[in-house]
Design an enzyme around this catalytic site. Structure first.
Site, PDB file in Angstrom:
ATOM      1  N   GLU A  63      42.969  48.393  27.396  1.00 54.40           N
ATOM      2  CA  GLU A  63      42.298  48.014  28.008  1.00 54.40           C
ATOM      3  C   GLU A  63      41.294  46.945  27.878  1.00 54.40           C
ATOM      4  O   GLU A  63      41.404  46.753  26.220  1.00 54.40           O
ATOM      5  CB  GLU A  63      41.169  49.708  27.649  1.00 54.40           C
ATOM      6  N   ASP A  92      44.613  35.605  30.819  1.00 58.48           N
ATOM      7  CA  ASP A  92      43.476  36.266  31.469  1.00 58.48           C
ATOM      8  C   ASP A  92      43.049  35.273  31.996  1.00 58.48           C
ATOM      9  O   ASP A  92      42.248  33.665  31.704  1.00 58.48           O
ATOM     10  CB  ASP A  92      42.694  37.180  30.310  1.00 58.48           C
ATOM     11  N   PHE A 186      44.143  34.501  46.892  1.00 60.02           N
ATOM     12  CA  PHE A 186      44.018  34.940  46.680  1.00 60.02           C
ATOM     13  C   PHE A 186      42.153  35.327  46.317  1.00 60.02           C
ATOM     14  O   PHE A 186      41.952  33.951  45.620  1.00 60.02           O
ATOM     15  CB  PHE A 186      44.671  36.267  45.996  1.00 60.02           C
ATOM     16  N   ARG A 216      45.381  28.640  35.649  1.00 57.05           N
ATOM     17  CA  ARG A 216      47.531  28.811  35.328  1.00 57.05           C
ATOM     18  C   ARG A 216      48.687  27.403  34.856  1.00 57.05           C
ATOM     19  O   ARG A 216      49.119  27.764  33.860  1.00 57.05           O
ATOM     20  CB  ARG A 216      47.869  29.658  36.334  1.00 57.05           C
TER      21      ARG A 216
END
Ligand code: IMP
Length: 234
Positions: A63, A92, A186, A216
């Site tokens: 999580e 992330d 996206f 990225r």
């Protein structure tokens, strides 16, 4: 320059040179992108799904309860390193908007529901996230519409974090009517105007241009440089 596998990996303590780095994501696009960059340094990589099928097992997805990209990437890298017993690389990412005090940040993928998971498809979420951002920025002047995509990558072994890098991609959120625009990419790409010209959204960039400019790409290059620097120091 030592680009051999042992040279690069041997410097990360407790990372046996013969073992691959696990790209700890289920996203095949990210696995291929990182495999290409790290493979060029002689670092063997394996995707999480590939490792699952090799070992006939399924790893538990941790999580992500952190309040920063760094914390969430470290949670994932450490969890998968402990589950696999191998060095794992996790990332992330998200969007920070100046006028919103850095939001949506770590809840970028579920901003429309304040970070809560729902049964919405990715396309539905993306459209609702973009609509929320454009609504919140209505009337905000150009100079306060600055924004950046951020990507943090963390490499960890079962005993702790070995390396952490951050890449950013600067731009600004367009005004309603001017955006959304473009059919590539996206997420927030259709509303993100790329700096310094602010003429194109990141959804209007060709894939190679997005890879070259993106957060990225920048983080992956920083990771490759950090690994190479360690190999040179060793
Ligand atoms: P993740 O780290 O790939 O899961 O990305 C988190 C969220 O940040 C995504 O669901 C998108 O909403 C947003 N995001 C991250 N990178 C990009 C990008 O390159 N373009 C558009 N949105 C992005």
């Amino acid at each position: 320059m030592r680009r051999d596998r042992a040279g690069v990996l041997g410097l990360c303590s407790a990372m046996p040179a013969s073992q691959p780095i696990v790209i700890a994501t289920g996203n095949p696009h990210k696995v291929e992108e990182l495999r290409a960059i790290l493979g060029g340094l002689g670092v063997p990589c394996i995707g999480l799904r590939e490792l699952e099928s090799t070992r006939s097992t399924t790893f538990i997805e941790p999580e992500e309860h952190g309040s920063t990209f760094e914390t969430n990437a470290a949670i994932k890298a450490l969890s998968y390193a402990q589950q696999t017993g191998l060095a794992c690389l996790a990332d992330d990412s998200g969007l920070e908007i100046d006028a919103l005090g850095g939001r949506p940040g770590v809840i970028s993928s579920h901003y429309c529901t304040d970070g809560r998971e729902t049964g919405m498809t990715r396309a539905e979420r993306d459209a609702a996230n973009n609509a929320r951002v454009l609504g919140e920025l209505q009337g905000v002047p150009l100079e306060r519409r600055g924004a950046r995509f951020v990507c943090v990558m963390v490499l960890a072994n079962p005993s702790g974090v070995l390396l952490r890098v951050r890449g950013t991609f600067e731009g600004r959120i367009g005004e309603l009517g001017e955006v959304p625009r473009g059919s590539h990419g996206f997420g927030y790409d259709p509303i993100f105007l790329v700096a310094p010209e602010y003429l194109q959204t990141s959804a209007e960039l060709a894939q190679e241009d997005k890879n070259r400019l993106s957060h990225r790409g920048a983080a992956a290059r920083a990771l490759a440089a950090a690994l190479e620097e360690r190999s040179l120091r060793g």
